[in-house]
Design an enzyme around this catalytic site. Structure first.
Site, short mmCIF file in Angstrom:
data_model
loop_
_atom_site.label_atom_id
_atom_site.label_comp_id
_atom_site.label_asym_id
_atom_site.label_seq_id
_atom_site.Cartn_x
_atom_site.Cartn_y
_atom_site.Cartn_z
N GLY A 47 0.86 -1.18 0.00
CA GLY A 47 0.00 0.00 0.00
C GLY A 47 0.90 1.23 0.00
N ARG A 89 10.24 -1.06 -4.79
CA ARG A 89 9.00 -1.07 -5.59
C ARG A 89 8.94 0.27 -6.35
NH1 ARG A 89 3.63 -3.19 -3.00
NH2 ARG A 89 3.33 -3.83 -5.17
N GLN A 196 -5.65 -8.77 -2.46
CA GLN A 196 -5.71 -7.76 -1.40
C GLN A 196 -7.16 -7.43 -1.02
OE1 GLN A 196 -3.76 -7.51 -4.11
NE2 GLN A 196 -1.90 -6.36 -3.74
N ASP A 237 -1.55 4.83 -6.21
CA ASP A 237 -0.10 4.72 -5.94
C ASP A 237 0.66 5.93 -6.46
OD1 ASP A 237 -1.18 1.79 -6.11
OD2 ASP A 237 0.60 1.83 -4.83
N ASN A 247 -2.85 2.83 -10.19
CA ASN A 247 -3.37 2.06 -9.04
C ASN A 247 -3.35 0.58 -9.41
OD1 ASN A 247 -4.41 2.05 -6.33
ND2 ASN A 247 -6.40 1.49 -7.17
O1 MRU Z 1 0.60 -3.93 -4.58
P1 MRU Z 1 -0.02 -3.18 -3.44
O2 MRU Z 1 -0.87 -4.03 -2.56
O3 MRU Z 1 0.98 -2.38 -2.66
O4 MRU Z 1 -0.99 -2.14 -4.16
C1 MRU Z 1 -1.72 -1.25 -3.38
C2 MRU Z 1 -2.67 -0.44 -4.15
O5 MRU Z 1 -2.72 -0.48 -5.35
C3 MRU Z 1 -3.51 0.55 -3.38
O6 MRU Z 1 -4.74 0.74 -4.00
C4 MRU Z 1 -2.77 1.88 -3.32
O7 MRU Z 1 -1.48 1.71 -2.81
C5 MRU Z 1 -3.47 2.88 -2.51
S1 MRU Z 1 -3.35 2.47 -0.81
C6 MRU Z 1 -3.91 3.68 0.15
#
Ligand code: MRU
Length: 344
Positions: A47, A89, A196, A237, A247
């Site tokens: 996240g 990342r 998720q 993101d 996102n």
């Molecule tokens: O791969 P992830 O689980 O880190 O991806 C997270 C997302 O895409 C969320 O929607 C994004 O980070 C917003 S979190 C407040």
């Protein structure tokens, strides 16, 4: 919240292991920046805002563990830790934003004694944590205006407490609406391949008594066609200068569907997610994740051995599909190029 995502405790970073949820609620402790970097890569913590805060704590660990004899060596060690953390990342801008904020902090304080500086870096990381908690509350308050009595909202991935230091971005809107005693429903997309939505969003919404129903990703169009969805609420993101939104993979599809069914599409994100240096979504690096996330289901193969696989973790939603962007400073409407610039 009756759990926490990450915290600074006794000279270490403690994080809930998100890979194990919802079956096990385990907290792990990390004592070096390298361990924090690995935790980010392996999705112990994930996240956008949460990985930013984790990386800030990783920088605090680098400062705390340093035995550098002078400022020059110290800055070199810190810059190396920064590079390592940022490289874990690439898509979420909050990661580099938080690390660069710590870098700017120590570069601006070169006159201080080393020990004082080391302690102040921890204070700066704790400030990033605290600010993230407050931004979550404010996004919730602004976004709750968009939640209408008796309506149902679709969300994707996890943009909740598990994705931040506080009570989330998109999910904070639901928590706030619930605190205001509004009646509404949430539908959570499962979010293949890492699940998720199923594992994390359903878990935390249920823990907080928000009415949530799980659907698989390919059910969204049907639900909209049946009139069961009145709005889509997601996190981000990275939001770039023209308002394009990076996102979780699948978000773009939901935005296209929302447009086709005349359903509003809301993005909820703190200003730390806004990247005005990148002009459009096509310039954002999209992370590709290990193929096992697609070919295996909880360790069991669900595809033929050696099948070719493509596993991009994010996609770009063009700005013209976005109805509004909710930030901690208020709700932004198109044209986003102007409203984003003004707010940042
Ligand atoms: O791969 P992830 O689980 O880190 O991806 C997270 C997302 O895409 C969320 O929607 C994004 O980070 C917003 S979190 C407040």
């Amino acid at each position: 919240m009756n759990f926490f995502t990450l915290q600074w405790q006794d000279s270490s970073v403690v994080m809930i292991d998100q890979r194990k949820l919802p079956r096990e609620e385990i907290y792990l402790s990390f004592r070096t920046p390298e361990e924090v970097g690995q935790a980010i890569k392996d999705m112990v913590v994930r996240g956008a805002p949460a990985i930013g805060v984790a990386a800030a704590f990783g920088m605090a660990l680098a400062a705390q563990n340093s035995e550098a004899p002078n400022h020059e060596v110290f800055f070199k060690e810190m810059d190396e830790a920064a590079k390592m953390l940022i490289s874990q990342r690439p898509t979420a801008v909050n990661l580099s934003w938080a690390v660069q904020r710590i870098q700017n902090f120590y570069r601006s304080k070169q006159d201080l004694p080393l020990l004082t500086l080391q302690n102040m870096i921890l204070e700066e990381a704790l400030a990033i944590f605290e600010e993230d908690c407050n931004m979550c509350i404010d996004m919730g308050v602004h976004g709750s205006e968009l939640i209408k009595l008796g309506n149902s909202y679709l969300t994707h991935c996890n943009a909740g407490a598990l994705a931040t230091a506080g009570r989330g971005t998109a999910l904070s809107v639901f928590y706030e609406a619930k605190d205001q005693h509004k009646k509404f429903k949430v539908y959570s997309c499962e979010t293949r391949p890492f699940l998720q939505g199923a594992r994390l969003t359903c878990w935390e919404l249920m823990k907080n008594n928000v009415d949530v129903t799980l659907i698989t990703d390919n059910m969204a169009a049907h639900m909209m066609q049946k009139g069961k969805i009145h709005g889509v609420v997601v996190g981000s993101d990275r939001i770039v200068a023209n308002g394009d939104v990076a996102n979780k993979i699948g978000t773009y599809g939901l935005a296209v569907l929302a447009k086709a069914h005349q359903i509003p599409f809301y993005v909820v994100a703190p200003t730390s997610t806004i990247d005005l240096e990148t002009q459009e979504g096509s310039q954002v690096e999209i992370e590709e994740r290990p193929i096992e996330e697609v070919t295996h289901f909880f360790g069991t193969a669900s595809a033929p051995e050696n099948v070719k696989v493509f596993n991009p973790a994010f996609d770009i939603t063009p700005h013209d599909l976005v109805t509004a962007i909710v930030t901690e400073k208020g709700i932004l409407y198109p044209p986003f190029k102007e409203s984003l610039k003004k707010i940042k």
